[in-house]
Design an enzyme around this catalytic site. Structure first.
Site, PDB file in Angstrom:
ATOM      1  N   GLY A   1       1.076  -0.631   0.077  1.00 36.75           N
ATOM      2  CA  GLY A   1       0.104  -0.081   0.412  1.00 36.75           C
ATOM      3  C   GLY A   1       0.553   1.545  -0.326  1.00 36.75           C
TER       4      GLY A   1
ATOM      5  N   LYS B   1       2.091  25.061   5.358  1.00 40.59           N
ATOM      6  CA  LYS B   1       2.464  25.293   6.456  1.00 40.59           C
ATOM      7  C   LYS B   1       1.933  24.201   7.585  1.00 40.59           C
ATOM      8  CE  LYS B   1       3.850  30.054   6.922  1.00 40.59           C
ATOM      9  NZ  LYS B   1       3.839  31.560   6.934  1.00 40.59           N
TER      10      LYS B   1
ATOM     11  N   LEU C   1       1.136   4.015   2.063  1.00 40.71           N
ATOM     12  CA  LEU C   1       1.600   4.394   3.309  1.00 40.71           C
ATOM     13  C   LEU C   1       2.766   3.448   3.716  1.00 40.71           C
ATOM     14  CD1 LEU C   1       0.966   6.092   6.436  1.00 40.71           C
ATOM     15  CD2 LEU C   1       0.718   3.602   6.983  1.00 40.71           C
TER      16      LEU C   1
ATOM     17  N   TYR D   1      10.497  31.463  17.430  1.00 37.98           N
ATOM     18  CA  TYR D   1      10.461  32.562  17.200  1.00 37.98           C
ATOM     19  C   TYR D   1       9.721  33.614  17.982  1.00 37.98           C
ATOM     20  CZ  TYR D   1       7.592  33.258  12.801  1.00 37.98           C
ATOM     21  OH  TYR D   1       6.672  33.527  12.014  1.00 37.98           O
TER      22      TYR D   1
ATOM     23  N   GLY E   1       5.208  12.730  15.927  1.00 40.93           N
ATOM     24  CA  GLY E   1       6.479  12.104  15.658  1.00 40.93           C
ATOM     25  C   GLY E   1       7.100  13.333  15.300  1.00 40.93           C
ATOM     26  N   LYS E   2       6.941  14.429  14.793  1.00 37.34           N
ATOM     27  CA  LYS E   2       7.486  15.589  14.253  1.00 37.34           C
ATOM     28  C   LYS E   2       8.709  16.587  15.579  1.00 37.34           C
ATOM     29  CE  LYS E   2       4.530  15.700  10.112  1.00 37.34           C
ATOM     30  NZ  LYS E   2       4.777  16.610   9.996  1.00 37.34           N
TER      31      LYS E   2
ATOM     32  N   ARG F   1      -2.683  -8.618   0.682  1.00 37.50           N
ATOM     33  CA  ARG F   1      -2.338  -9.417  -1.105  1.00 37.50           C
ATOM     34  C   ARG F   1      -2.214  -9.941  -2.455  1.00 37.50           C
ATOM     35  NH1 ARG F   1      -8.863  -7.769   1.020  1.00 37.50           N
ATOM     36  NH2 ARG F   1      -7.409  -5.640   0.043  1.00 37.50           N
TER      37      ARG F   1
ATOM     38  N   HIS G   1      -4.080  14.956  14.732  1.00 38.09           N
ATOM     39  CA  HIS G   1      -2.435  15.946  14.641  1.00 38.09           C
ATOM     40  C   HIS G   1      -3.028  17.240  15.451  1.00 38.09           C
ATOM     41  CE1 HIS G   1      -1.974  12.345  11.866  1.00 38.09           C
ATOM     42  NE2 HIS G   1      -2.390  13.475  10.639  1.00 38.09           N
TER      43      HIS G   1
HETATM   44  C1  BG6 Z   1      -2.506  12.937   7.229  1.00 36.11           C
HETATM   45  C2  BG6 Z   1      -3.221  13.197   6.495  1.00 36.11           C
HETATM   46  O1  BG6 Z   1      -2.373  12.201   7.794  1.00 36.11           O
HETATM   47  O2  BG6 Z   1      -1.852  13.737   7.238  1.00 36.11           O
HETATM   48  C3  BG6 Z   1      -3.436  13.535   4.996  1.00 36.11           C
HETATM   49  O3  BG6 Z   1      -4.236  12.100   6.540  1.00 36.11           O
HETATM   50  C4  BG6 Z   1      -2.378  15.404   4.805  1.00 36.11           C
HETATM   51  O4  BG6 Z   1      -4.168  14.738   4.370  1.00 36.11           O
HETATM   52  C5  BG6 Z   1      -1.170  14.656   5.871  1.00 36.11           C
HETATM   53  O5  BG6 Z   1      -1.812  15.039   4.053  1.00 36.11           O
HETATM   54  C6  BG6 Z   1      -0.516  14.980   7.053  1.00 36.11           C
HETATM   55  O6  BG6 Z   1       1.001  14.763   6.707  1.00 36.11           O
HETATM   56  P1  BG6 Z   1       1.846  16.255   6.688  1.00 36.11           P
HETATM   57  O7  BG6 Z   1       3.514  14.932   7.826  1.00 36.11           O
HETATM   58  O8  BG6 Z   1       2.586  16.116   4.869  1.00 36.11           O
HETATM   59  O9  BG6 Z   1       2.202  17.453   7.368  1.00 36.11           O
END
Ligand code: BG6
Length: 486
Positions: free
Chosen positions: A15, A344, A17, A378, A185-186, A46, A244
């Site tokens: 896939g 951004k 991801l 900043y 994780g960022k 699969r 997120h």
């Molecule tokens: C994913 C979303 O979880 O996060 C996407 O399904 C989105 O739509 C992505 O583009 C953004 O992640 P990043 O790391 O590119 O900011």
């Protein structure tokens, strides 16, 4: 505690991801020596394909920086195997287990204690449960370590998320489940706790007395091109906000944990989430992009979209309120949109006006945490205009990572998180009660959006713009002084 040996099973290995994120991250860890010395990776999906085809796919997204990387890639290929099989058939799982057993024997992992298995589910939600069941019944090694890594979507509202949670919880212990929210994780998201709790001046100005409003913004310059099928079912709120952006908010707003232990951190996150009121319809601005003059398509023009009259928001601005002593009355505004003018993601913490007004034009202090691109922190602050003038001007204290840490390659979020899984550190994964608390904040609004009878207003914005025009008024209503923005 993995004793230097682990088998990582990537489910859904063919896939998107897996290709774009999981394998490049595994390679990154491998080449820098972060995978246990006796590691093997088994791809499972699969699709029927040869070992060669699989390796080609796996390496398609791996960027090689130099000759050394090339050599490492060869070694990496040697620790990878592919097996195809179904997601809902016992015999497929038994075959997978046989493969793992044989492979473990070859790697001299005869003792049950050495059979450490990490199951990484890079899968669509429709197969989460059958796969978890198949693994539990046939591939789980009771005497070794078994860890299950799951990717969103974790349901689509409180109820469906709880159902999924119960089903997984019946099979795996919470301590063996790692729910990924890759924003955790960022680099700059991981930095929030250090900034807050290792700087005395932040610690004491971090509340309703000093802070007027907090803005957390996510902007992407591309639409849902080709992904409309998935997106239309979820919308921007489920896609990036309930997870997120809310995670970022949580780290900004939570109380100081008693230690850096993962449960201590997650306890505090849950507490603050429980203080957030469900979002009110009036505190939401919803939008959808339309085509622009340069011919970029609107959301409804996407071929992959089935419902051509879809009301799914591709943009939202939401004001959240935390009812506790620290934050009462401080709006936390989450803004997210697809097809905007730039890429951004950032947090802006805008402080209150300086009382007394000794100088004209004193701008508000504002702490900006830029998550991407170009990580930076900043603080906008006021200073005397250098030279003979006594005028106050706004300037900033700026820690830009690309200037300060020139030799540093910031690891991808997935590298950081997979390493945490191997190290058994849950700090940056979503706990079950945390997930439930986060859905409760969004579920009433999501249900209202999904209910055609309620017809919530949906404004439009052109592809590539800053967002709907109504946004300025919205953020001003929630306390943000736009004249401060640079
Ligand atoms: C994913 C979303 O979880 O996060 C996407 O399904 C989105 O739509 C992505 O583009 C953004 O992640 P990043 O790391 O590119 O900011």
């Amino acid at each position: 505690e993995l004793n230097g040996a682990v088998t990582i099973v990537v489910l859904g290995a063919s896939g998107d991801l897996a290709k774009k994120k999981t394998y490049p991250a595994l390679f990154g860890l491998f080449k820098n020596g972060f995978l246990p010395s006796n590691t093997h990776i088994v791809g499972y999906a699969r699709s029927k394909m040869s070992q060669e085809e699989y390796l080609d796919r796996v390496t398609q997204y791996i960027k090689l920086q130099n000759d050394e990387d090339k050599a490492k890639l060869q070694q990496f290929k040697n620790i990878n195997t592919y097996q195809s099989g179904q997601y809902d058939q016992a015999e497929s799982w038994i075959q997978l287990n046989n493969l793992l057993e044989a492979n473990e024997m070859e790697r001299h992992l005869g003792s049950p204690k050495d059979k450490n298995r990490v199951f990484y589910m890079a899968l669509p939600p429709s197969v989460f449960i059958p796969v978890a069941q198949g693994i539990k019944q046939h591939v789980y090694h009771a005497e070794g370590i078994n860890r299950l890594v799951v990717e969103k979507p974790f349901g689509r509202d409180t109820e469906s998320s709880n159902e999924l949670g119960d089903a997984l919880g019946a099979l795996f212990k919470e301590e063996d489940i790692y729910r990924i929210d890759h924003y955790l994780g960022k680099e700059m998201v991981k930095n929030v706790m250090n900034l807050r709790f290792a700087n005395i001046f932040f610690a004491h100005a971090w509340d309703r007395q000093f802070i007027d409003t907090v803005q957390i913004t996510f902007k992407e310059p591309f639409g849902t091109e080709g992904r409309g099928g998935y997106f239309d079912d979820f919308g921007i709120i489920r896609d990036v906000m309930q997870n997120h952006l809310l995670q970022v908010l949580t780290l900004i707003a939570m109380e100081r944990p008693i230690s850096t232990d993962s449960e201590a951190i997650r306890d505090e996150k849950v507490k603050v989430l429980k203080c957030i009121q469900p979002i009110k319809m009036n505190d939401a601005l919803l939008g959808q992009y339309v085509s622009n003059q340069e011919g970029k398509p609107g959301y409804l023009d996407d071929d992959s979209l089935k419902n051509k009259a879809s009301q799914t928001p591709t943009f939202a601005a939401l004001a959240l309120f935390i009812e506790n002593e620290r934050w009462e009355g401080v709006p936390f505004v989450l803004k997210a949109g697809k097809a905007l003018n730039e890429a951004k993601v950032e947090v802006r913490i805008q402080f209150k006006n300086v009382p007394g007004n000794l100088y004209d034009d004193t701008a508000r202090n504002e702490l900006v945490i830029r998550i991407q691109p170009k990580e930076s922190v900043y603080m906008k602050f006021n200073s005397k205009q250098p030279g003979l003038s006594y005028q106050t001007i706004q300037t900033d204290l700026d820690l830009s990572y690309h200037d300060r840490y020139t030799d540093l390659a910031i690891p991808d979020a997935y590298e950081s998180l997979i390493l945490d899984v191997l190290r058994n550190d849950h700090s940056n994964f979503v706990r079950d009660d945390e997930l439930e608390a986060s859905w409760k904040i969004f579920t009433p609004l999501l249900h209202a959006i999904d209910d055609p009878k309620q017809k919530l207003p949906l404004v439009t914005y052109p592809y590539g713009s800053r967002g709907p025009q109504e946004l300025n008024e919205f953020i001003e209503k929630f306390g943000y002084d736009r004249s401060n923005t640079t």
